[in-house]
Design an enzyme around this catalytic site. Structure first.
Site, PDB file in Angstrom:
ATOM      1  N   LYS A 102       3.974  16.826  -1.402  1.00 18.60           N
ATOM      2  CA  LYS A 102       2.584  16.625  -1.852  1.00 18.60           C
ATOM      3  C   LYS A 102       1.619  16.785  -0.684  1.00 18.60           C
ATOM      4  O   LYS A 102       0.608  17.478  -0.792  1.00 18.60           O
ATOM      5  CB  LYS A 102       2.454  15.215  -2.447  1.00 18.60           C
ATOM      6  CG  LYS A 102       1.021  14.736  -2.616  1.00 18.60           C
ATOM      7  CD  LYS A 102       0.942  13.355  -3.243  1.00 18.60           C
ATOM      8  CE  LYS A 102       1.037  12.196  -2.300  1.00 18.60           C
ATOM      9  NZ  LYS A 102      -0.189  11.893  -1.530  1.00 18.60           N
ATOM     10  N   ASN A 103       1.944  16.122   0.436  1.00 22.53           N
ATOM     11  CA  ASN A 103       0.974  16.070   1.526  1.00 22.53           C
ATOM     12  C   ASN A 103       0.917  17.353   2.361  1.00 22.53           C
ATOM     13  O   ASN A 103       0.105  17.465   3.273  1.00 22.53           O
ATOM     14  CB  ASN A 103       1.216  14.827   2.395  1.00 22.53           C
ATOM     15  CG  ASN A 103       0.863  13.560   1.618  1.00 22.53           C
ATOM     16  OD1 ASN A 103       0.178  13.636   0.592  1.00 22.53           O
ATOM     17  ND2 ASN A 103       1.330  12.419   2.090  1.00 22.53           N
TER      18      ASN A 103
ATOM     19  N   ARG B 231      -8.601  10.798  -3.095  1.00 18.25           N
ATOM     20  CA  ARG B 231      -8.873  10.535  -1.677  1.00 18.25           C
ATOM     21  C   ARG B 231      -8.695  11.811  -0.847  1.00 18.25           C
ATOM     22  O   ARG B 231      -9.487  12.122   0.024  1.00 18.25           O
ATOM     23  CB  ARG B 231      -7.927   9.431  -1.183  1.00 18.25           C
ATOM     24  CG  ARG B 231      -7.710   9.366   0.308  1.00 18.25           C
ATOM     25  CD  ARG B 231      -8.845   8.708   1.046  1.00 18.25           C
ATOM     26  NE  ARG B 231      -8.718   8.901   2.491  1.00 18.25           N
ATOM     27  CZ  ARG B 231      -9.566   8.431   3.378  1.00 18.25           C
ATOM     28  NH1 ARG B 231     -10.586   7.722   3.012  1.00 18.25           N
ATOM     29  NH2 ARG B 231      -9.392   8.652   4.658  1.00 18.25           N
TER      30      ARG B 231
ATOM     31  N   CYS C  27      -7.533   6.392  -4.207  1.00 17.74           N
ATOM     32  CA  CYS C  27      -6.330   5.739  -3.735  1.00 17.74           C
ATOM     33  C   CYS C  27      -6.631   4.271  -3.497  1.00 17.74           C
ATOM     34  O   CYS C  27      -7.665   3.926  -2.939  1.00 17.74           O
ATOM     35  CB  CYS C  27      -5.868   6.411  -2.449  1.00 17.74           C
ATOM     36  SG  CYS C  27      -4.346   5.726  -1.872  1.00 17.74           S
TER      37      CYS C  27
ATOM     38  N   ARG D  70     -10.205   2.770   3.269  1.00 20.22           N
ATOM     39  CA  ARG D  70      -9.957   4.178   3.605  1.00 20.22           C
ATOM     40  C   ARG D  70     -11.264   4.807   4.098  1.00 20.22           C
ATOM     41  O   ARG D  70     -11.891   5.588   3.398  1.00 20.22           O
ATOM     42  CB  ARG D  70      -9.423   4.951   2.402  1.00 20.22           C
ATOM     43  CG  ARG D  70      -8.212   4.368   1.705  1.00 20.22           C
ATOM     44  CD  ARG D  70      -6.941   4.441   2.520  1.00 20.22           C
ATOM     45  NE  ARG D  70      -6.495   5.772   2.874  1.00 20.22           N
ATOM     46  CZ  ARG D  70      -5.645   6.497   2.163  1.00 20.22           C
ATOM     47  NH1 ARG D  70      -5.156   6.036   1.057  1.00 20.22           N
ATOM     48  NH2 ARG D  70      -5.264   7.686   2.570  1.00 20.22           N
ATOM     49  N   PRO D  71     -11.688   4.466   5.319  1.00 18.35           N
ATOM     50  CA  PRO D  71     -12.957   5.007   5.817  1.00 18.35           C
ATOM     51  C   PRO D  71     -12.845   6.495   6.166  1.00 18.35           C
ATOM     52  O   PRO D  71     -11.741   7.024   6.295  1.00 18.35           O
ATOM     53  CB  PRO D  71     -13.209   4.191   7.088  1.00 18.35           C
ATOM     54  CG  PRO D  71     -11.890   3.651   7.500  1.00 18.35           C
ATOM     55  CD  PRO D  71     -10.993   3.631   6.294  1.00 18.35           C
TER      56      PRO D  71
ATOM     57  N   ASP E 202     -15.023   7.640   8.767  1.00 15.20           N
ATOM     58  CA  ASP E 202     -15.853   7.680   9.978  1.00 15.20           C
ATOM     59  C   ASP E 202     -15.372   8.715  10.998  1.00 15.20           C
ATOM     60  O   ASP E 202     -16.176   9.395  11.638  1.00 15.20           O
ATOM     61  CB  ASP E 202     -15.911   6.280  10.622  1.00 15.20           C
ATOM     62  CG  ASP E 202     -14.526   5.715  10.887  1.00 15.20           C
ATOM     63  OD1 ASP E 202     -13.680   5.787   9.984  1.00 15.20           O
ATOM     64  OD2 ASP E 202     -14.282   5.216  11.997  1.00 15.20           O
TER      65      ASP E 202
ATOM     66  N   ASP F 198       4.614   5.264   4.091  1.00 15.12           N
ATOM     67  CA  ASP F 198       4.846   5.632   2.692  1.00 15.12           C
ATOM     68  C   ASP F 198       6.216   5.181   2.178  1.00 15.12           C
ATOM     69  O   ASP F 198       6.500   5.295   0.989  1.00 15.12           O
ATOM     70  CB  ASP F 198       4.681   7.147   2.495  1.00 15.12           C
ATOM     71  CG  ASP F 198       3.231   7.577   2.693  1.00 15.12           C
ATOM     72  OD1 ASP F 198       2.343   6.715   2.609  1.00 15.12           O
ATOM     73  OD2 ASP F 198       3.001   8.774   2.941  1.00 15.12           O
TER      74      ASP F 198
ATOM     75  N   ARG G  53       1.088  10.756  -9.827  1.00 12.20           N
ATOM     76  CA  ARG G  53       0.254  11.413  -8.813  1.00 12.20           C
ATOM     77  C   ARG G  53       1.128  12.162  -7.810  1.00 12.20           C
ATOM     78  O   ARG G  53       0.701  13.167  -7.239  1.00 12.20           O
ATOM     79  CB  ARG G  53      -0.560  10.364  -8.032  1.00 12.20           C
ATOM     80  CG  ARG G  53      -1.802   9.869  -8.710  1.00 12.20           C
ATOM     81  CD  ARG G  53      -2.533   8.888  -7.802  1.00 12.20           C
ATOM     82  NE  ARG G  53      -2.566   9.399  -6.444  1.00 12.20           N
ATOM     83  CZ  ARG G  53      -2.468   8.654  -5.340  1.00 12.20           C
ATOM     84  NH1 ARG G  53      -2.369   7.344  -5.424  1.00 12.20           N
ATOM     85  NH2 ARG G  53      -2.498   9.215  -4.154  1.00 12.20           N
TER      86      ARG G  53
HETATM   87  N1  EPU Z   1      -8.733   6.001   9.398  1.00 12.52           N
HETATM   88  C1  EPU Z   1      -9.961   5.543   9.813  1.00 12.52           C
HETATM   89  N2  EPU Z   1     -11.031   6.402   9.720  1.00 12.52           N
HETATM   90  C2  EPU Z   1     -10.912   7.659   9.253  1.00 12.52           C
HETATM   91  C3  EPU Z   1      -9.654   8.135   8.843  1.00 12.52           C
HETATM   92  C4  EPU Z   1      -8.567   7.271   8.933  1.00 12.52           C
HETATM   93  O1  EPU Z   1     -10.109   4.402  10.223  1.00 12.52           O
HETATM   94  O2  EPU Z   1     -11.942   8.374   9.212  1.00 12.52           O
HETATM   95  C5  EPU Z   1      -7.596   5.100   9.470  1.00 12.52           C
HETATM   96  C6  EPU Z   1      -6.974   4.791   8.112  1.00 12.52           C
HETATM   97  O3  EPU Z   1      -7.723   3.814   7.405  1.00 12.52           O
HETATM   98  C7  EPU Z   1      -5.605   4.304   8.525  1.00 12.52           C
HETATM   99  C8  EPU Z   1      -5.284   5.188   9.741  1.00 12.52           C
HETATM  100  O4  EPU Z   1      -6.541   5.716  10.175  1.00 12.52           O
HETATM  101  O5  EPU Z   1      -5.640   2.976   8.913  1.00 12.52           O
HETATM  102  C9  EPU Z   1      -4.349   6.317   9.527  1.00 12.52           C
HETATM  103  O6  EPU Z   1      -4.610   6.935   8.296  1.00 12.52           O
HETATM  104  P1  EPU Z   1      -4.540   8.502   8.116  1.00 12.52           P
HETATM  105  O7  EPU Z   1      -5.924   9.054   8.229  1.00 12.52           O
HETATM  106  O8  EPU Z   1      -3.470   9.080   8.980  1.00 12.52           O
HETATM  107  O9  EPU Z   1      -4.106   8.594   6.600  1.00 12.52           O
HETATM  108  P2  EPU Z   1      -4.500   9.749   5.647  1.00 12.52           P
HETATM  109  O10 EPU Z   1      -4.590  11.005   6.396  1.00 12.52           O
HETATM  110  O11 EPU Z   1      -5.636   9.324   4.804  1.00 12.52           O
HETATM  111  C10 EPU Z   1      -2.098  10.597   5.053  1.00 12.52           C
HETATM  112  C11 EPU Z   1      -1.294  10.706   3.805  1.00 12.52           C
HETATM  113  C12 EPU Z   1      -0.902   9.314   3.345  1.00 12.52           C
HETATM  114  C13 EPU Z   1      -0.082   8.656   4.449  1.00 12.52           C
HETATM  115  C14 EPU Z   1      -0.899   8.636   5.747  1.00 12.52           C
HETATM  116  C15 EPU Z   1      -0.109   8.097   6.932  1.00 12.52           C
HETATM  117  C16 EPU Z   1      -2.201  12.656   2.752  1.00 12.52           C
HETATM  118  C17 EPU Z   1      -2.967  13.238   1.620  1.00 12.52           C
HETATM  119  N3  EPU Z   1      -2.089  11.343   2.776  1.00 12.52           N
HETATM  120  O12 EPU Z   1      -3.228   9.810   4.704  1.00 12.52           O
HETATM  121  O13 EPU Z   1      -0.081   9.487   2.203  1.00 12.52           O
HETATM  122  O14 EPU Z   1       0.218   7.336   4.084  1.00 12.52           O
HETATM  123  O15 EPU Z   1      -1.322   9.965   6.069  1.00 12.52           O
HETATM  124  O16 EPU Z   1       1.030   8.846   7.134  1.00 12.52           O
HETATM  125  O17 EPU Z   1      -1.679  13.389   3.581  1.00 12.52           O
HETATM  126  C18 EPU Z   1       0.825   8.921   0.116  1.00 12.52           C
HETATM  127  O18 EPU Z   1       1.330  10.064   0.100  1.00 12.52           O
HETATM  128  O19 EPU Z   1       1.110   8.043  -0.721  1.00 12.52           O
HETATM  129  C19 EPU Z   1      -0.142   8.603   1.168  1.00 12.52           C
HETATM  130  C20 EPU Z   1      -0.939   7.538   1.108  1.00 12.52           C
END
Ligand code: EPU
Length: 416
Positions: free
Chosen positions: A22-23, A92, A116, A121-122, A124, A305, A398
């Protein structure tokens, strides 16, 4: 809202093949906005998150042809510079469209991405990254307005590694003017897989899969074909499921090297597990399961995950286990449901739980609070005595293709 009714406990037997990740698929679909030429994506999982993203890009003017797990996408005539205020808040990961869109257009609007349920889930870091590219970002009423005279290559230090943050800025940089250097990048396997595909289309990306990525901007990206890599989270979820139900199954079409730490964890717990190039075999347990101290970490660490699935397995281990979630705040929404089924779990704080085991689980009515907690509930239902009813299974659909039928083929008893 649909539910699953699971009759447990059930031992599984046979082979199950792993679908595309998926990712990885979501990012490759988003990348189609970077090119006007037709792209072909193979081994795409047929799941709700992919369906939502396709709806969003189609609404923006992309032409999508679907044939089973193969997609052909053409984005020569994108009609709109804004993304759907109805659809984006449902997904998301629609945030990854931001990079490709800004690389192609000078002005776009986008609602805050939602969908999600995991903690905060910021976005920033994305906003800071785009400012560094020379983009002006304004927010009003949950809608972002982005304007630029053209993306300029830059140097950006991620305050902490973010998977979609790395992918989004990397995609944008492929069409920026000059060189971009991204530092403290995430290194999950889906990132080098995306970079390899973009390079095949003419991008110049070096270092993806390490913590520093360098991108030399190019004028345009051409047509391309991408094979989605196997879903490492799905593969390891099936392995945990087999361990929890003390079953003998073979998981095929997977990439065990992407799941070394979770697979080694299962072995350390006493699971009879072996793996080769593209398969994993679980032959029940060698002995009583041992408790573990799990700390989730960025790749190659133990993935967040798999935190909920392993939480279920630890209820079957003798002694005290702890689970420390370091990636997301409060990703323990499944705990109350597991306790309802008989698990002995204490929430120490928003990032740590303690599990005492082994406990017999009993079927109860529960919910699927998010995707991974949802599959954890399926594992719990297959381990528990009696009937488990899981509500809100959209969350499971999903990310797991046709899961009911695939698990029933292994001997599970799941009805919808
Ligand atoms: N974060 C911030 N600010 C931002 C972006 C991220 O503070 O602007 C924080 C997040 O809140 C979190 C940390 O950084 O605490 C790391 O999150 P990350 O951005 O790596 O997560 P993501 O990219 O939103 C992807 C996967 C998630 C997986 C995470 C960690 C996708 C679509 N989603 O999320 O997958 O848990 O990386 O490996 O690639 C899932 O498949 O169920 C899923 C949630």
């Amino acid at each position: 809202m649909s539910s699953f009714i699971i009759q447990g406990p059930q031992k599984l037997k046979g082979e199950i093949s792993v679908k595309g990740a998926k990712n990885h698929a979501l990012k490759v679909i988003a990348a189609s906005f970077l090119s006007s030429d037709e792209i072909t994506i193979e081994n795409v999982p047929q799941i709700e998150d992919v369906n939502r993203l396709l709806e969003i890009i189609e609404e923006a003017g992309a032409k999508v042809e679907k044939n089973g797990s193969t997609l052909k996408i053409q984005c020569s005539k994108l009609s709109k510079r804004g993304l759907s205020p109805e659809l984006v808040p449902q997904l998301r990961s629609s945030i990854v469209l931001l990079g490709p869109l800004l690389a192609r257009f000078k002005e776009i609007t986008m609602p805050h991405p939602g969908g999600c349920q995991i903690g905060k889930r910021p976005i920033d870091v994305f906003l800071k990254g785009f400012e560094a590219f020379g983009v002006d970002c304004k927010i009003d009423n949950y809608t972002y307005h982005f304007k630029t005279k053209g993306l300029k290559g830059m140097r950006f230090d991620f305050p902490k590694p973010t998977v979609t943050g790395t992918e989004t800025l990397m995609m944008a940089a492929t069409l920026a003017k000059g060189k971009t250097t991204l530092i403290n990048c995430a290194a999950e396997p889906e990132i080098p897989a995306l970079a390899e595909y973009l390079n095949q289309q003419g991008a110049k990306i070096k270092g993806a899969g390490t913590h520093t990525i360098e991108i030399e901007g190019v004028e345009k990206l051409s047509a391309g074909t991408c094979q989605i890599i196997p879903d490492r989270i799905e593969a390891a979820s099936f392995a945990i499921m087999a361990a929890a139900t003390d079953s003998h199954i073979k998981i095929t079409d997977c990439e065990p090297l992407h799941s070394e730490i979770p697979l080694n964890t299962l072995e350390d717990m006493g699971v009879n597990i072996s793996w080769g190039n593209d398969w994993i075999e679980i032959k029940g347990r060698k002995k009583e399961l041992r408790p573990m101290k799990i700390t989730t970490k960025e790749y190659p660490g133990f993935p967040t995950d798999l935190q909920a699935p392993i939480g279920v397995l630890l209820t079957q281990a003798r002694g005290t286990s702890t689970v420390f979630e370091t990636i997301f705040e409060d990703r323990f929404m499944y705990v109350d449901f597991l306790k309802r089924m008989g698990a002995d779990i204490t929430r120490e704080n928003s990032q740590k739980i303690t599990i005492q085991g082994p406990t017999s689980l009993t079927g109860k009515e529960v919910e699927s609070p998010d995707l991974r907690a949802g599959i954890a509930m399926v594992i719990a239902g297959m381990t528990a005595e009696g009937e488990t009813k899981i509500g809100n299974i959209y969350q499971i659909e999903r990310g797991y293709e046709n899961i009911q039928e695939r698990l029933n083929n292994l001997g599970a008893k799941i009805i919808k």
